[in-house]
Write a protein that holds these residues in place. Sequence first.
Motif, PDB file in Angstrom:
ATOM      1  N   LEU A 102      34.712  44.518  46.240  1.00  0.00           N
ATOM      2  CA  LEU A 102      35.339  43.510  47.093  1.00  0.00           C
ATOM      3  C   LEU A 102      34.243  42.650  47.715  1.00  0.00           C
ATOM      4  O   LEU A 102      33.969  42.718  48.912  1.00  0.00           O
ATOM      5  CB  LEU A 102      36.177  44.180  48.191  1.00  0.00           C
ATOM      6  CG  LEU A 102      37.329  45.071  47.713  1.00  0.00           C
ATOM      7  CD1 LEU A 102      37.925  45.828  48.887  1.00  0.00           C
ATOM      8  CD2 LEU A 102      38.391  44.232  47.011  1.00  0.00           C
ATOM      9  N   LEU A 115      44.065  46.762  43.517  1.00  0.00           N
ATOM     10  CA  LEU A 115      43.427  45.924  42.506  1.00  0.00           C
ATOM     11  C   LEU A 115      42.154  46.564  41.980  1.00  0.00           C
ATOM     12  O   LEU A 115      41.876  46.534  40.775  1.00  0.00           O
ATOM     13  CB  LEU A 115      43.135  44.539  43.083  1.00  0.00           C
ATOM     14  CG  LEU A 115      44.361  43.699  43.458  1.00  0.00           C
ATOM     15  CD1 LEU A 115      43.931  42.405  44.131  1.00  0.00           C
ATOM     16  CD2 LEU A 115      45.226  43.406  42.237  1.00  0.00           C
ATOM     17  N   VAL A 116      41.368  47.127  42.874  1.00  0.00           N
ATOM     18  CA  VAL A 116      40.141  47.804  42.447  1.00  0.00           C
ATOM     19  C   VAL A 116      40.461  48.992  41.544  1.00  0.00           C
ATOM     20  O   VAL A 116      39.754  49.262  40.568  1.00  0.00           O
ATOM     21  CB  VAL A 116      39.317  48.253  43.674  1.00  0.00           C
ATOM     22  CG1 VAL A 116      38.166  49.156  43.259  1.00  0.00           C
ATOM     23  CG2 VAL A 116      38.778  47.027  44.417  1.00  0.00           C
ATOM     24  N   ALA A 162      40.765  39.928  45.275  1.00  0.00           N
ATOM     25  CA  ALA A 162      40.016  41.123  45.664  1.00  0.00           C
ATOM     26  C   ALA A 162      38.633  40.725  46.176  1.00  0.00           C
ATOM     27  O   ALA A 162      37.605  41.041  45.573  1.00  0.00           O
ATOM     28  CB  ALA A 162      39.900  42.076  44.480  1.00  0.00           C
ATOM     29  N   THR A 174      44.264  45.181  48.028  1.00  0.00           N
ATOM     30  CA  THR A 174      42.941  45.041  47.415  1.00  0.00           C
ATOM     31  C   THR A 174      42.467  46.375  46.836  1.00  0.00           C
ATOM     32  O   THR A 174      41.799  46.399  45.798  1.00  0.00           O
ATOM     33  CB  THR A 174      41.916  44.495  48.424  1.00  0.00           C
ATOM     34  OG1 THR A 174      41.897  45.305  49.599  1.00  0.00           O
ATOM     35  CG2 THR A 174      42.281  43.072  48.827  1.00  0.00           C
TER      36      THR A 174
END
Length: 321
Positions: free
Chosen positions: A296, A214-215, A200, A211
Amino acid sequence: MTLSTAFTEMFAVQHPIASAPMGGSAGGALAAAVSRGGGLGLVGGGLGDREWVAREAALAAATAGASWGIGFISWSVDLGTVELALEHQPVAVMFSFGDPSAFTARVRESGASLILQVTDLEEARRAVDLGADVIVAQGTESGGHGARQGRSTLPFVPLVADLAGPVPVLAAGGIGDGRGVAAALALGAAGALVGTRFQATAESLAAPVVTRALVDGHGQDTERGNLLDVARGSAWPAHYTARTLGHPYLDRWRGREAELAADADALRAYADGVASGELPPVPVWAGEGVDLIDDLPSASDLVPVLAEQAESALTHALRNR
């Protein structure tokens, strides 16, 4: 406090942090950014696609400006691909998942350091016997593939560190911030190999939808298994399962892997869903530390932040003894 360890001295890097060689997302740009940030960036050689390896290794060699390396999956790579990577003069070559003995002599001849990732004590003993320069002890909290019957990071790393003796050990699995790096050092490791957190980042080749997941992701939403390997027809050995975030096929087929493997219509539906965009082309690999990801950043900025957090955590612990 300066976190100088056997790992930082071996590779002449500033911080005891390496990025995992994640296939498909750890390209040359990510490895180079980690190295410029003071860690050791590793290109992910994945399943050994030669064109991809040549391109990304060349990019890392041209832009890292410091030590960088490359990692391969032992059961899928061939010696020719390893030779191709060595032409770009990485300082380290890492092998994971399977028997790396066919490659170790050639890596040693090249002058590169040999990094072997292990998922149990039998693999750790084998890594010592093969003359690993660095051993990565991967706990089951890690994202992506790992051992079906492995150990969690906290008890596993000290065992490997004791077994390895003078060989530096990197801890891997569930490390999402500098406190995890500090914990790795306290467990007897010489540093940390970090995967999901570096996936990320701005330089990761992961798709934006990945990504973003993932956040937004949570550790309790990850699970380990081989169902998604079955669904996508992956050749991964069954004893190496993968930790991922949620996926429609997990809810639909959980616990029925054998039934899925025998259902040609369901497998075809999976492929059709990927082709139409209804399903993601690859699972979202994520470790249990995914909750700690909320931005990120550039990987070159993230490395010193992780190191600073680790130093702060260790200093705080010493003050409160």
